[in-house]
Every structure is written in structure tokens, then in C-alpha cells.
Enzyme design. Structure first.
Site, PDB file in Angstrom:
ATOM      1  N   SER A 139       0.863  -1.186   0.000  1.00 26.66           N
ATOM      2  CA  SER A 139       0.000   0.000   0.000  1.00 26.66           C
ATOM      3  C   SER A 139       0.895   1.231   0.000  1.00 26.66           C
ATOM      4  O   SER A 139       2.086   1.136   0.359  1.00 26.66           O
ATOM      5  CB  SER A 139      -0.856  -0.020   1.274  1.00 26.66           C
ATOM      6  OG  SER A 139      -1.492   1.221   1.478  1.00 26.66           O
ATOM      7  N   TYR A 152      -2.238  -1.263  10.398  1.00 29.73           N
ATOM      8  CA  TYR A 152      -2.192  -1.375   8.934  1.00 29.73           C
ATOM      9  C   TYR A 152      -0.845  -0.878   8.406  1.00 29.73           C
ATOM     10  O   TYR A 152      -0.207  -1.530   7.570  1.00 29.73           O
ATOM     11  CB  TYR A 152      -3.347  -0.556   8.342  1.00 29.73           C
ATOM     12  CG  TYR A 152      -3.571  -0.728   6.863  1.00 29.73           C
ATOM     13  CD1 TYR A 152      -4.359  -1.771   6.368  1.00 29.73           C
ATOM     14  CD2 TYR A 152      -3.022   0.160   5.941  1.00 29.73           C
ATOM     15  CE1 TYR A 152      -4.584  -1.924   5.015  1.00 29.73           C
ATOM     16  CE2 TYR A 152      -3.244   0.019   4.584  1.00 29.73           C
ATOM     17  CZ  TYR A 152      -4.026  -1.021   4.114  1.00 29.73           C
ATOM     18  OH  TYR A 152      -4.241  -1.167   2.767  1.00 29.73           O
TER      19      TYR A 152
HETATM   20  P1  NAD Z   1     -11.624  -5.966  -0.263  1.00 31.96           P
HETATM   21  O1  NAD Z   1     -12.249  -5.974   1.085  1.00 31.96           O
HETATM   22  O2  NAD Z   1     -12.491  -5.763  -1.458  1.00 31.96           O
HETATM   23  O3  NAD Z   1     -10.755  -7.281  -0.475  1.00 31.96           O
HETATM   24  C1  NAD Z   1     -10.087  -7.922   0.569  1.00 31.96           C
HETATM   25  C2  NAD Z   1     -10.053  -9.380   0.249  1.00 31.96           C
HETATM   26  O4  NAD Z   1      -9.400 -10.062   1.328  1.00 31.96           O
HETATM   27  C3  NAD Z   1     -11.459  -9.973   0.113  1.00 31.96           C
HETATM   28  O5  NAD Z   1     -11.470 -10.921  -0.923  1.00 31.96           O
HETATM   29  C4  NAD Z   1     -11.663 -10.646   1.463  1.00 31.96           C
HETATM   30  O6  NAD Z   1     -12.575 -11.713   1.397  1.00 31.96           O
HETATM   31  C5  NAD Z   1     -10.242 -11.119   1.732  1.00 31.96           C
HETATM   32  N1  NAD Z   1     -10.005 -11.453   3.129  1.00 31.96           N
HETATM   33  C6  NAD Z   1     -10.240 -10.704   4.239  1.00 31.96           C
HETATM   34  N2  NAD Z   1      -9.938 -11.402   5.344  1.00 31.96           N
HETATM   35  C7  NAD Z   1      -9.482 -12.616   4.917  1.00 31.96           C
HETATM   36  C8  NAD Z   1      -9.024 -13.785   5.583  1.00 31.96           C
HETATM   37  N3  NAD Z   1      -8.977 -13.874   6.916  1.00 31.96           N
HETATM   38  N4  NAD Z   1      -8.648 -14.846   4.814  1.00 31.96           N
HETATM   39  C9  NAD Z   1      -8.727 -14.800   3.471  1.00 31.96           C
HETATM   40  N5  NAD Z   1      -9.152 -13.725   2.792  1.00 31.96           N
HETATM   41  C10 NAD Z   1      -9.519 -12.652   3.513  1.00 31.96           C
HETATM   42  O7  NAD Z   1     -10.476  -4.840  -0.203  1.00 31.96           O
HETATM   43  P2  NAD Z   1      -9.448  -4.357  -1.312  1.00 31.96           P
HETATM   44  O8  NAD Z   1      -9.545  -2.878  -1.279  1.00 31.96           O
HETATM   45  O9  NAD Z   1      -9.626  -5.075  -2.591  1.00 31.96           O
HETATM   46  O10 NAD Z   1      -8.054  -4.771  -0.631  1.00 31.96           O
HETATM   47  C11 NAD Z   1      -7.195  -5.780  -1.167  1.00 31.96           C
HETATM   48  C12 NAD Z   1      -5.764  -5.503  -0.732  1.00 31.96           C
HETATM   49  O11 NAD Z   1      -5.340  -4.249  -1.275  1.00 31.96           O
HETATM   50  C13 NAD Z   1      -5.582  -5.395   0.783  1.00 31.96           C
HETATM   51  O12 NAD Z   1      -4.365  -5.996   1.166  1.00 31.96           O
HETATM   52  C14 NAD Z   1      -5.520  -3.900   1.007  1.00 31.96           C
HETATM   53  O13 NAD Z   1      -4.786  -3.565   2.153  1.00 31.96           O
HETATM   54  C15 NAD Z   1      -4.797  -3.456  -0.261  1.00 31.96           C
HETATM   55  N6  NAD Z   1      -4.993  -2.027  -0.576  1.00 31.96           N
HETATM   56  C16 NAD Z   1      -6.237  -1.533  -0.878  1.00 31.96           C
HETATM   57  C17 NAD Z   1      -6.369  -0.180  -1.183  1.00 31.96           C
HETATM   58  C18 NAD Z   1      -7.712   0.435  -1.541  1.00 31.96           C
HETATM   59  O14 NAD Z   1      -7.788   1.680  -1.638  1.00 31.96           O
HETATM   60  N7  NAD Z   1      -8.757  -0.317  -1.793  1.00 31.96           N
HETATM   61  C19 NAD Z   1      -5.245   0.652  -1.166  1.00 31.96           C
HETATM   62  C20 NAD Z   1      -4.003   0.093  -0.848  1.00 31.96           C
HETATM   63  C21 NAD Z   1      -3.883  -1.251  -0.565  1.00 31.96           C
END
Ligand code: NAD
Length: 257
Positions: A139, A152
Site C-alpha cells: 500500500s 495497517y
Molecule cells: P476488499 O475488502 O475488497 O478485499 C479484501 C479481500 O481479502 C477480500 O477478498 C476478502 O474476502 C479477503 N479477506 C479478508 N480477510 C481474509 C481472511 N482472513 N482470509 C482470506 N481472505 C480474507 O479490499 P481491497 O480494497 O480489494 O483490498 C485488497 C488488498 O489491497 C488489501 O491488502 C488492502 O490492504 C490493499 N490495498 C487496498 C487499497 C484500496 O484503496 N482499496 C489501497 C491500498 C492497498
């Protein structure tokens, strides 16, 4: 770029960025293994849809990334694992003195320690196959901080450090390990926060997005899940064979500030 014949395991891929990455890897010809902690018909249906749309092998494996044994079992059950994308992640926002201990433990486990377990389990398979690509979804918070996100930010900085370490441990092999550092990406998780914030600040949707969410993202635009997928496919390409141990920011200029 064809990834035909390669198998990609993407953790946390039944929604958001993980699903976007799985789609782009499948579009490039890779067989994909989807994952989350749930075991619903719609999770398995997602894999069937990818198989039908892109003509690749696709299946869904339930495994809870907060548990080391399940992280390792996911890699075992996947069979081949040429491409590993560590994407599963959760968030909790609170000042450190009132940060709930169980949330701290869950964020460190899911967002950071899961990558240790999956990489440890996947590397022997990559070595046996003579090729491997590890892409860790960190991130902008792996490179910089924001208040109230101690767990985080700690976990994502940890992922960046672990990425560099594994890159050095595999540097003389045909295996690379890199991290993608997204800024704000419009996923269902982020979308769900908009109505509450509109109400809290009595703002329009546009103002919430531009003045609250994208305040630190100079492009004033969300990055997309397709861009995360495209960056992952690039890191799996031959052009990226000498890119290892690095971070690629896809953040509209956030970390340039
Ligand atoms: P999201 O909630 O749509 O996706 C998260 C995924 O992780 C989902 O598929 C969820 O089911 C899964 N998950 C959660 N807990 C779990 C567990 N215990 N075991 C297995 N799977 C699990 O969120 P996202 O925004 O798509 O985030 C995905 C990644 O990207 C994360 O690591 C997040 O930190 C990172 N990220 C997101 C953003 C953003 O702005 N959306 C920015 C930077 C980084």
C-alpha cells in the site's frame, strides 16, 4: 504477454483488487486459484465465470489467511504455484491507545504474516518449476503513514521489508519478489464508506471523494483494480525478469508528495 501454463494463486480474491488481479492474470492466460475465508456458492461461481470467460483453469479454495496452517494448506491444495499474489487484507482505524488488541492481531496476521506462510510454502514449488513470481500487495501505507492506522501501516511496512528480504534470498534464481503499493482504489470496501462519510460531513458524493478520500492522491482520481491487475501481469512478464525487491507505486502521485 502469455502466462499460459502458469498457475497463479491470489489470496483474498473474491472481491476488489484480488479479483481484479485474478481477472487480468486469467486474461493473460494463467490458470487461477481464487481464495477467501468464506465457502459460499457464489465464491465457487466466480471461479467458474473466469474459466468460462477466459478459457483457463480456475477454482476457488477456502482458507482463512489469519491462520498460518490454512495459508500453507492453500498453497498445498493449489497444486502448482508459479505466481503468488499476497493480497488478502483488512483495515481498522483507531488511535493507538484505544486500538483493540484483537484488531491489531488480526491485521498483522492477515495483512503481513499470511505472506510469510504462503511464500515459505510456495518457494519450493517455484524452485522445482524453475520459475516464479511473487507479487505482494502492500500500500502507499507501506511507504508512508497516516494517523489512526498503526496496525495497517506496521503490517504494510512489514510486507515491503519482507519483499526485499525474499528478493535477496532468491536473487540468483529465476524467481522475483516485488510489492505493489496502491493508493486509493475504488473497491466495494471503499465504495461502502462513501454514504456514511457523506452523512457525517454533510457533503456531496463528489466532495467526499475529492476532498476527503482523494485529498492525498494528487491525481484526484482513484486507481482501478484493472490497473493493479495490469501491473501484476507486467511483473510476471519477461520484461520484469530483473525487477526484484522493489515497490511499484500505483497511487496517482501520493508518495511523490
Ligand atoms: P476488499 O475488502 O475488497 O478485499 C479484501 C479481500 O481479502 C477480500 O477478498 C476478502 O474476502 C479477503 N479477506 C479478508 N480477510 C481474509 C481472511 N482472513 N482470509 C482470506 N481472505 C480474507 O479490499 P481491497 O480494497 O480489494 O483490498 C485488497 C488488498 O489491497 C488489501 O491488502 C488492502 O490492504 C490493499 N490495498 C487496498 C487499497 C484500496 O484503496 N482499496 C489501497 C491500498 C492497498
Amino acid at each position: 504477454m502469455s502466462l499460459k501454463g502458469k498457475t497463479a494463486v491470489i489470496t483474498g480474491s473474491n472481491s476488489g483488487i484480488g479479483l481484479g488481479i485474478a481477472r487480468e492474470l486469467a486474461r493473460a492466460g494463467a490458470d487461477v486459484v481464487l481464495n477467501s475465508f468464506t465457502d459460499r456458492a457464489e465464491d465457487h461461481e466466480l471461479a467458474s465465470q473466469l474459466a468460462a470467460e477466459f478459457g483457463v483453469g480456475a477454482h476457488y479454495i477456502q482458507a482463512d489467511m489469519s491462520k498460518g496452517s490454512e495459508c500453507r494448506a492453500l498453497i498445498e491444495q493449489a497444486g502448482a504455484c508459479d505466481i503468488l499474489v499476497n493480497n488478502a487484507g483488512i483495515q481498522h482505524v483507531a488511535p493507538i491507545e484505544s486500538f483493540p488488541e484483537e484488531k491489531w492481531d488480526a491485521i498483522i496476521a492477515i495483512n503481513m504474516s499470511s505472506a510469510y506462510h504462503t511464500m515459505a510454502a510456495a518457494l519450493p514449488k517455484m524452485r522445482a518449476a524453475g520459475w516464479g513470481r511473487i507479487v505482494n500487495i502492500a500500500s502507499a501505507h507501506g511507504l508512508t503513514a497516516s494517523p489512526y492506522k498503526s496496525a495497517y501501516v506496521a503490517a504494510k511496512h512489514g510486507v515491503v521489508g519482507m519483499t526485499k528480504t525474499v528478493a535477496l534470498e532468491t536473487a540468483e534464481e529465476p524467481i522475483t519478489c516485488n510489492a505493489i503499493c496502491p493508493g486509493y482504489v475504488l473497491t466495494p470496501l471503499v465504495e461502502a464508506q462513501i454514504p456514511d462519510t457523506m452523512e457525517k460531513y454533510n457533503m456531496s458524493r463528489e466532495d467526499v471523494v475529492k476532498k476527503v478520500m482523494l485529498e492525498r492522491q494528487p491525481s484526484r482520481e482513484f486507481a482501478t483494480v484493472e490497473q493493479m491487475g495490469g501491473t501484476t501481469v507486467f511483473l510476471c512478464s519477461d520484461a520484469a525478469a530483473q525487477i526484484t525487491g522493489t515497490t511499484i507505486s500505483v497511487d496517482g502521485g501520493w508518495t511523490a508528495l
